[in-house]
Design a protein around this motif. Structure first.
Motif, PDB file in Angstrom:
ATOM      1  N   ALA A  52      39.659   3.803  87.713  1.00 58.57           N
ATOM      2  CA  ALA A  52      40.820   4.648  87.419  1.00 58.57           C
ATOM      3  C   ALA A  52      41.983   4.362  88.369  1.00 58.57           C
ATOM      4  O   ALA A  52      43.035   5.001  88.271  1.00 58.57           O
ATOM      5  CB  ALA A  52      40.426   6.118  87.497  1.00 58.57           C
ATOM      6  N   GLY A  53      41.778   3.446  89.314  1.00 55.36           N
ATOM      7  CA  GLY A  53      42.842   3.080  90.248  1.00 55.36           C
ATOM      8  C   GLY A  53      42.938   3.970  91.475  1.00 55.36           C
ATOM      9  O   GLY A  53      43.975   3.995  92.137  1.00 55.36           O
ATOM     10  N   HIS A  54      41.862   4.680  91.793  1.00 60.36           N
ATOM     11  CA  HIS A  54      41.876   5.597  92.942  1.00 60.36           C
ATOM     12  C   HIS A  54      41.034   5.049  94.087  1.00 60.36           C
ATOM     13  O   HIS A  54      39.940   4.546  93.874  1.00 60.36           O
ATOM     14  CB  HIS A  54      41.330   6.966  92.552  1.00 60.36           C
ATOM     15  CG  HIS A  54      41.934   7.551  91.319  1.00 60.36           C
ATOM     16  ND1 HIS A  54      43.289   7.614  91.101  1.00 60.36           N
ATOM     17  CD2 HIS A  54      41.340   8.093  90.227  1.00 60.36           C
ATOM     18  CE1 HIS A  54      43.520   8.179  89.926  1.00 60.36           C
ATOM     19  NE2 HIS A  54      42.348   8.471  89.373  1.00 60.36           N
ATOM     20  N   GLN A  55      41.538   5.184  95.284  1.00 64.10           N
ATOM     21  CA  GLN A  55      40.815   4.821  96.499  1.00 64.10           C
ATOM     22  C   GLN A  55      40.290   6.111  97.120  1.00 64.10           C
ATOM     23  O   GLN A  55      41.080   6.992  97.487  1.00 64.10           O
ATOM     24  CB  GLN A  55      41.753   4.113  97.486  1.00 64.10           C
ATOM     25  CG  GLN A  55      42.221   2.753  97.004  1.00 64.10           C
ATOM     26  CD  GLN A  55      41.123   1.722  97.171  1.00 64.10           C
ATOM     27  OE1 GLN A  55      40.634   1.487  98.263  1.00 64.10           O
ATOM     28  NE2 GLN A  55      40.735   1.094  96.077  1.00 64.10           N
ATOM     29  N   VAL A  56      38.972   6.232  97.228  1.00 65.41           N
ATOM     30  CA  VAL A  56      38.361   7.497  97.634  1.00 65.41           C
ATOM     31  C   VAL A  56      37.245   7.283  98.647  1.00 65.41           C
ATOM     32  O   VAL A  56      36.801   6.156  98.883  1.00 65.41           O
ATOM     33  CB  VAL A  56      37.773   8.247  96.418  1.00 65.41           C
ATOM     34  CG1 VAL A  56      38.849   8.568  95.394  1.00 65.41           C
ATOM     35  CG2 VAL A  56      36.620   7.475  95.794  1.00 65.41           C
ATOM     36  N   ALA A  57      36.797   8.397  99.184  1.00 61.71           N
ATOM     37  CA  ALA A  57      35.543   8.456  99.939  1.00 61.71           C
ATOM     38  C   ALA A  57      34.588   9.309  99.117  1.00 61.71           C
ATOM     39  O   ALA A  57      35.002  10.257  98.432  1.00 61.71           O
ATOM     40  CB  ALA A  57      35.742   9.073 101.316  1.00 61.71           C
ATOM     41  N   VAL A  58      33.314   8.957  99.168  1.00 69.09           N
ATOM     42  CA  VAL A  58      32.276   9.674  98.428  1.00 69.09           C
ATOM     43  C   VAL A  58      31.167  10.024  99.408  1.00 69.09           C
ATOM     44  O   VAL A  58      30.703   9.164 100.158  1.00 69.09           O
ATOM     45  CB  VAL A  58      31.686   8.805  97.292  1.00 69.09           C
ATOM     46  CG1 VAL A  58      30.594   9.573  96.553  1.00 69.09           C
ATOM     47  CG2 VAL A  58      32.767   8.338  96.343  1.00 69.09           C
ATOM     48  N   ALA A  59      30.746  11.275  99.385  1.00 72.07           N
ATOM     49  CA  ALA A  59      29.613  11.716 100.202  1.00 72.07           C
ATOM     50  C   ALA A  59      28.551  12.308  99.284  1.00 72.07           C
ATOM     51  O   ALA A  59      28.869  13.045  98.350  1.00 72.07           O
ATOM     52  CB  ALA A  59      30.056  12.774 101.211  1.00 72.07           C
ATOM     53  N   VAL A  69      24.561   9.809 102.281  1.00 70.73           N
ATOM     54  CA  VAL A  69      25.362   8.607 102.061  1.00 70.73           C
ATOM     55  C   VAL A  69      26.835   8.981 102.175  1.00 70.73           C
ATOM     56  O   VAL A  69      27.252  10.018 101.666  1.00 70.73           O
ATOM     57  CB  VAL A  69      25.095   8.005 100.662  1.00 70.73           C
ATOM     58  CG1 VAL A  69      26.039   6.852 100.366  1.00 70.73           C
ATOM     59  CG2 VAL A  69      23.648   7.562 100.515  1.00 70.73           C
ATOM     60  N   LEU A  70      27.602   8.124 102.832  1.00 73.43           N
ATOM     61  CA  LEU A  70      29.054   8.298 102.912  1.00 73.43           C
ATOM     62  C   LEU A  70      29.695   6.929 102.738  1.00 73.43           C
ATOM     63  O   LEU A  70      29.463   6.028 103.547  1.00 73.43           O
ATOM     64  CB  LEU A  70      29.452   8.925 104.255  1.00 73.43           C
ATOM     65  CG  LEU A  70      30.942   9.146 104.511  1.00 73.43           C
ATOM     66  CD1 LEU A  70      31.571  10.035 103.444  1.00 73.43           C
ATOM     67  CD2 LEU A  70      31.155   9.748 105.894  1.00 73.43           C
ATOM     68  N   LEU A  71      30.455   6.767 101.652  1.00 73.29           N
ATOM     69  CA  LEU A  71      31.154   5.517 101.369  1.00 73.29           C
ATOM     70  C   LEU A  71      32.648   5.772 101.345  1.00 73.29           C
ATOM     71  O   LEU A  71      33.097   6.787 100.810  1.00 73.29           O
ATOM     72  CB  LEU A  71      30.746   4.955 100.001  1.00 73.29           C
ATOM     73  CG  LEU A  71      29.289   4.587  99.767  1.00 73.29           C
ATOM     74  CD1 LEU A  71      29.097   4.132  98.314  1.00 73.29           C
ATOM     75  CD2 LEU A  71      28.868   3.489 100.720  1.00 73.29           C
ATOM     76  N   ARG A  72      33.405   4.837 101.889  1.00 73.79           N
ATOM     77  CA  ARG A  72      34.876   4.941 101.856  1.00 73.79           C
ATOM     78  C   ARG A  72      35.420   3.627 101.339  1.00 73.79           C
ATOM     79  O   ARG A  72      35.091   2.560 101.875  1.00 73.79           O
ATOM     80  CB  ARG A  72      35.428   5.223 103.248  1.00 73.79           C
ATOM     81  CG  ARG A  72      36.947   5.288 103.287  1.00 73.79           C
ATOM     82  CD  ARG A  72      37.453   5.479 104.727  1.00 73.79           C
ATOM     83  NE  ARG A  72      38.855   5.201 104.811  1.00 73.79           N
ATOM     84  CZ  ARG A  72      39.387   4.020 105.129  1.00 73.79           C
ATOM     85  NH1 ARG A  72      38.610   2.992 105.412  1.00 73.79           N
ATOM     86  NH2 ARG A  72      40.688   3.856 105.175  1.00 73.79           N
ATOM     87  N   ASP A  73      36.238   3.706 100.292  1.00 73.37           N
ATOM     88  CA  ASP A  73      36.866   2.499  99.774  1.00 73.37           C
ATOM     89  C   ASP A  73      37.899   2.009 100.779  1.00 73.37           C
ATOM     90  O   ASP A  73      38.389   2.773 101.623  1.00 73.37           O
ATOM     91  CB  ASP A  73      37.508   2.763  98.412  1.00 73.37           C
ATOM     92  CG  ASP A  73      37.410   1.567  97.481  1.00 73.37           C
ATOM     93  OD1 ASP A  73      37.193   0.438  97.974  1.00 73.37           O
ATOM     94  OD2 ASP A  73      37.555   1.758  96.256  1.00 73.37           O
ATOM     95  N   ALA A  84      35.402  14.626 101.862  1.00 77.91           N
ATOM     96  CA  ALA A  84      34.311  14.367 100.903  1.00 77.91           C
ATOM     97  C   ALA A  84      32.989  15.021 101.334  1.00 77.91           C
ATOM     98  O   ALA A  84      32.353  15.702 100.515  1.00 77.91           O
ATOM     99  CB  ALA A  84      34.144  12.870 100.666  1.00 77.91           C
ATOM    100  N   PRO A  85      32.552  14.861 102.590  1.00 80.00           N
ATOM    101  CA  PRO A  85      31.308  15.540 102.988  1.00 80.00           C
ATOM    102  C   PRO A  85      31.407  17.067 102.927  1.00 80.00           C
ATOM    103  O   PRO A  85      30.427  17.745 102.608  1.00 80.00           O
ATOM    104  CB  PRO A  85      31.071  15.072 104.426  1.00 80.00           C
ATOM    105  CG  PRO A  85      31.838  13.811 104.552  1.00 80.00           C
ATOM    106  CD  PRO A  85      33.026  13.959 103.646  1.00 80.00           C
ATOM    107  N   VAL A 136      18.985  19.403  93.847  1.00 79.04           N
ATOM    108  CA  VAL A 136      18.311  18.401  94.683  1.00 79.04           C
ATOM    109  C   VAL A 136      19.289  17.684  95.599  1.00 79.04           C
ATOM    110  O   VAL A 136      18.886  16.918  96.470  1.00 79.04           O
ATOM    111  CB  VAL A 136      17.531  17.372  93.830  1.00 79.04           C
ATOM    112  CG1 VAL A 136      16.396  18.053  93.075  1.00 79.04           C
ATOM    113  CG2 VAL A 136      18.450  16.631  92.871  1.00 79.04           C
ATOM    114  N   GLY A 137      20.587  17.934  95.415  1.00 81.09           N
ATOM    115  CA  GLY A 137      21.605  17.300  96.233  1.00 81.09           C
ATOM    116  C   GLY A 137      22.975  17.707  95.739  1.00 81.09           C
ATOM    117  O   GLY A 137      23.109  18.568  94.860  1.00 81.09           O
ATOM    118  N   ALA A 138      23.982  17.074  96.322  1.00 79.95           N
ATOM    119  CA  ALA A 138      25.365  17.335  95.907  1.00 79.95           C
ATOM    120  C   ALA A 138      26.205  16.105  96.227  1.00 79.95           C
ATOM    121  O   ALA A 138      25.820  15.271  97.061  1.00 79.95           O
ATOM    122  CB  ALA A 138      25.928  18.560  96.614  1.00 79.95           C
ATOM    123  N   ILE A 139      27.349  16.011  95.561  1.00 82.99           N
ATOM    124  CA  ILE A 139      28.253  14.889  95.766  1.00 82.99           C
ATOM    125  C   ILE A 139      29.666  15.419  95.924  1.00 82.99           C
ATOM    126  O   ILE A 139      30.058  16.373  95.254  1.00 82.99           O
ATOM    127  CB  ILE A 139      28.144  13.886  94.587  1.00 82.99           C
ATOM    128  CG1 ILE A 139      28.966  12.629  94.845  1.00 82.99           C
ATOM    129  CG2 ILE A 139      28.504  14.538  93.263  1.00 82.99           C
ATOM    130  CD1 ILE A 139      28.669  11.492  93.863  1.00 82.99           C
TER     131      ILE A 139
END
Length: 169
Positions: A52-59, A69-73, A84-85, A136-139
């Motif tokens: 979608a053209g977005h630069q994000v962080a995902v936790a 898990v923590l990912l950052r574009d 994100a966390p 069981v988790g969250a994002i």
């Protein structure tokens, strides 16, 4: 009369508590995401945002809100590593999407005080991950333009692991 009521009430309460304790098992089991499954969710959310053209962080957190898990574009803003966390923690803690919590905690609503907690992130982008009706988790996703776009990416992560859990569960 009053002196008789107190011991009687204590006796009734203790017998109810003992009966309940006898019925309840002393331990319980829970299910949580494995780190590998959490990584699948994070990668799917990141890929959806990139497309979608977005630069994000995902936790992705476990069911109690601890980051797995923590990912950052590469071009995601520095603030996204904090946000994100917190979105994932909020979704896990309240067992609901953060956009729904935002609605329930608006000024003047009974739960509005929750927003005073430093950890709570009552804006879109946090989703719970469930298996067999249990969390069981969250994002959490941060960095897309607005909570709705963050939510779309988070939901892509949830979908990826829901399919995985259903296929292997």
């Amino acid at each position: 009369m009053r002196t008789l009521l107190a011991p009687l009430a204590a006796l009734v309460l203790s017998s109810v508590g003992a009966a309940h304790a006898a019925d309840a098992p002393p331990l319980f089991s829970t299910q949580q995401l494995t780190p590998e499954t959490a990584l699948v969710a994070a990668r799917a959310a990141l890929a959806h945002c990139r497309a979608a053209g977005h630069q994000v962080a995902v936790a992705v957190t476990d069911r109690s809100g601890q980051v797995q898990v923590l990912l950052r574009d590469r071009f995601a803003g520095a603030h996204t590593l904090d946000i994100a966390p917190r979105k994932a923690w909020t979704a896990a803690s309240f067992r609901m999407p953060t956009a729904a919590l935002a609605t329930e905690t608006q000024a003047g609503k009974p739960m509005s005080g929750i927003r005073q907690s430093a950890q709570v992130m009552a804006i879109g982008g946090g989703q719970v991950i469930e298996a067999a009706g249990a969390v069981v988790g969250a994002i959490g996703v941060s960095g897309a333009p607005g909570g709705e776009a963050d939510d779309a990416c988070a939901l892509a992560g949830v979908k990826a692991v829901t399919e995985l859990i259903e296929l292997n569960g």
